[in-house]
Design an enzyme around this catalytic site. Structure first.
Site, PDB file in Angstrom:
ATOM      1  N   GLU A  21       0.114  23.739   4.687  1.00 12.46           N
ATOM      2  CA  GLU A  21      -0.462  23.578   3.369  1.00 12.46           C
ATOM      3  C   GLU A  21      -0.032  24.563   2.407  1.00 12.46           C
ATOM      4  O   GLU A  21       0.105  24.298   1.258  1.00 12.46           O
ATOM      5  CB  GLU A  21      -2.017  23.336   3.310  1.00 12.46           C
ATOM      6  CG  GLU A  21      -2.408  22.527   2.215  1.00 12.46           C
ATOM      7  CD  GLU A  21      -3.003  23.444   1.101  1.00 12.46           C
ATOM      8  OE1 GLU A  21      -3.416  23.238   0.046  1.00 12.46           O
ATOM      9  OE2 GLU A  21      -2.899  24.813   1.356  1.00 12.46           O
TER      10      GLU A  21
ATOM     11  N   HIS B  36      -7.326  33.610  -0.887  1.00 12.24           N
ATOM     12  CA  HIS B  36      -6.012  34.052  -0.365  1.00 12.24           C
ATOM     13  C   HIS B  36      -5.886  35.672  -0.235  1.00 12.24           C
ATOM     14  O   HIS B  36      -4.939  36.086  -0.478  1.00 12.24           O
ATOM     15  CB  HIS B  36      -4.943  33.603  -1.469  1.00 12.24           C
ATOM     16  CG  HIS B  36      -4.601  32.086  -1.279  1.00 12.24           C
ATOM     17  ND1 HIS B  36      -3.547  31.504  -1.995  1.00 12.24           N
ATOM     18  CD2 HIS B  36      -5.269  31.138  -0.576  1.00 12.24           C
ATOM     19  CE1 HIS B  36      -3.793  30.273  -1.730  1.00 12.24           C
ATOM     20  NE2 HIS B  36      -4.520  29.961  -0.749  1.00 12.24           N
TER      21      HIS B  36
HETATM   22 ZN   LIG Z   1      -6.519  25.225   1.209  1.00  9.98          ZN
END
Ligand SMILES: [Zn+2]
Ligand SMILES: *[C@@H]1O[C@H](CO)[C@@H](O)[C@H](O)[C@H]1NC(C)=O
Ligand SMILES: *[C@@H]1O[C@H](CO)[C@@H](O)[C@H](O)[C@H]1NC(C)=O
Ligand SMILES: *[C@@H]1O[C@H](CO)[C@@H](O)[C@H](O)[C@H]1NC(C)=O
Ligand SMILES: *[C@@H]1O[C@H](CO)[C@@H](O)[C@H](O)[C@H]1NC(C)=O
Length: 521
Positions: A328, A451
């Site tokens: 993803e 992230h």
């Molecule tokens: Zn994600």
């Protein structure tokens, strides 16, 4: 968007990715409807939302998150940090963890690994110098090739006409020089390919907004050339000079690599329930390389697993299909692959896809994708309203967020399958009114560790996670029991959607500037 149309057409002729799943013939609807928890002795009751929700506990979720972090640490030696990025031991461990649970439930589910080739890019280093100034807003586009021999290249900055979506926008003078292209109108990858084909040694896409551009070129093609994004604000003085006919010299440097990694989606399907009418849901099993990804998307993928485990105590009228997507974070590659290889018949069996990506952000908002039938396949809005009704009936606030291509629902929508989902927020900043509505701190990102390395076990809000997992359970229980009133899929509609994407998908296309977490247009 030419590339996307081609993908859609491939999907039409390719074979189904799940045809290998063996599914038992379901009971007929009349047989099933006569079943009830009371009349059945020694048999499992039909799933009901309240009891499935009751089976969900934050304690279990937290234990799974701790385990997932241990799995992420398997990457420590090779990546010098915990991560579950595709190709890493941490990702292999994640797949094994899910697989192990499904193997234990093989009386209830059939499941398959679906391998596919994922492109994965690494940017080691980059620099952009414009008019002898280091660019402060420059970023190298995802999946960009390096500059020639991974060395700096220099040339004039050449302003590209219009928006660089057509070959004729690129003047001859761009050969051996650096193309300067406005963002908009078509994917960055298309602009980069035109620049490369015209002989440019690098390309710079400047934003039409003041902000920087964190983009991706998407699937590599041979014509791509080393490509940067810069902010509209930073571009202004150079644009002015170029429009005045003045020269601007530039030096570009990107050291990057694009690898192909074989990775796997995991697809599990109930043996019971009508296999021609499947309720589908999923989260993504991979993280970015920067960290362990416990909220993104450990939270969603573990919620989905937890619901899959508890569902086994019940029977279902409609088949339920669970997915753990891979890659993803590389640009929705696993979910794209899945829908691309579905035959039209298999496509039609999927009544909806529910996306569960980031359900436990530390500074959360209860976000519902604003999926409307006017711009998405019919049923998307009913799904949106199911989430809204649940939050409302629990006395909670919710907020609608753009349905713009940032997660794995994108491929489903583009292939005519209704979709929707919930989330709790990524790098966006919580507003004052949201802090009143949801608690937490305004002026701070929903997920300050988005992230990054600190997306660890401390980075989940268990209150939000447990609550949202109950909502995942509610969505599964509701539609597994009955799809009454939910718009019927027809193959005719899907074909017309693919043949005339401008008719039905146009407004989604226009809104969807993302493909995954990066901009691609
Ligand atoms: Zn994600
Ligand atoms: C380059 O940097 C110098 C010094 O910071 C500045 O004066 C000049 O305006 C910059 N050039 C452009 C085109 O921004
Ligand atoms: C299934 O139900 C039984 C009886 O209520 C319970 O003890 C068990 O924990 C449940 N299993 C799952 C996986 O929810
Ligand atoms: C919902 O938001 C309102 C403000 O819009 C706030 O007063 C209320 O406390 C919030 N409800 C909950 C459950 O947080
Ligand atoms: C999670 O959010 C709730 C509600 O805003 C808050 O009371 C709680 O302290 C948070 N928990 C953590 C671990 O941050």
């Amino acid at each position: 968007m030419a590339g996307l149309k081609a993908i859609a057409l491939n999907g039409l002729i390719a074979l189904s990715g799940v045809s290998a799943l063996t599914v038992q013939k379901p009971l007929s609807h009349t047989e099933q409807e006569s079943q009830s928890p009371i009349t059945l002795v020694g048999k499992k009751p039909l799933v009901d939302s309240e009891s499935l929700q009751d089976a969900i506990s934050g304690k279990n979720l937290l234990a799974r998150a701790k385990h997932l972090f241990k799995i992420a640490k398997l990457s420590q030696d090779t990546y010098s940090r915990p991560t579950r990025v595709i190709g890493s031991p941490g990702h292999a461990g994640t797949i094994n963890y899910i697989k192990k649970h499904l193997e234990a439930l093989d009386h209830y589910y059939t499941f398959d690994l679906q391998p596919f080739e994922a492109v994965s890019g690494t940017i080691h280093e980059f620099r952009l110098i414009l008019d002898r100034n280091y660019s402060s807003s420059a970023s190298a586009m995802g999946l960009t090739p390096p500059t020639k021999d991974k060395e700096p290249v220099s040339g004039d900055l050449v302003l590209i006409e219009n928006i660089g979506c057509e070959a004729k926008d690129f003047p001859k003078s761009v050969k051996g020089n650096i193309a300067f292209i406005k963002r908009g109108g078509c994917p960055f990858g298309q602009k980069s390919a035109h620049a490369g084909k015209a002989g440019a040694v690098a390309a710079v896409v400047y934003n039409y907004e003041d902000s920087p551009v964190q983009g991706t070129l998407g699937t590599p093609v041979p014509d791509h050339v080393a490509t940067f994004g810069i902010s509209g604000e930073e571009a202004q003085p150079y644009l002015k000079k170029l429009k005045n006919g003045e020269k601007v010299d530039a030096t570009a440097y990107i050291d990057s690599e694009v690898q192909i990694i074989i990775t796997n989606n995991i697809i599990a399907q109930t043996k019971g329930g009508d296999p021609d009418n499947c309720v589908m849901l999923g989260g993504h099993s991979d993280s970015v390389g920067e960290g362990p990804g416990i909220n993104d998307d450990g939270s969603g993928s573990l919620s989905v697993l937890e619901v899959a485990i508890h569902l086994t105590n019940y029977t279902v009228n409609n088949c339920v299909r669970f997915a753990w997507w891979s890659a993803e974070e590389e640009g929705l590659l696993g979910s794209d692959h899945y829908v691309n290889v579905l035959s039209p018949e298999e496509n039609k069996k999927i009544r909806m896809f529910m996306d569960y990506d980031m359900l436990a952000s530390p500074n959360f908002a209860y976000q519902v994708y604003d999926a409307r039938d006017s711009s998405n396949p019919a049923g998307s809005e009913a799904l949106r309203d199911l989430y809204i009704d649940w939050y409302t009936s629990h006395g909670l606030n919710y907020t609608l967020i753009p349905f713009d291509g940032r997660s794995d629902y994108d491929g489903f929508i583009r292939h005519g399958i209704p979709a929707g989902g919930i989330a709790t927020g990524a790098e966006g900043i919580k507003t004052k009114s949201e802090a009143i509505a949801f608690g937490g701190e305004d002026g701070v990102p929903y997920d300050v560790c988005y992230h990054s390395l600190c997306d660890n076990v401390q980075n989940v809000n268990l209150t939000a996670w447990e609550l949202n997992t109950k909502l995942v359970a509610h969505s599964v229980a509701t539609y597994a029991a009955s799809l009454k009133g939910f718009p019927v899929r027809t193959l005719k509609n899907d074909i017309s959607l693919i043949a005339h994407p401008q008719v039905q998908a146009d407004s989604y296309d226009k809104k969807a500037k993302y493909h995954g977490h990066k901009l691609y247009i």
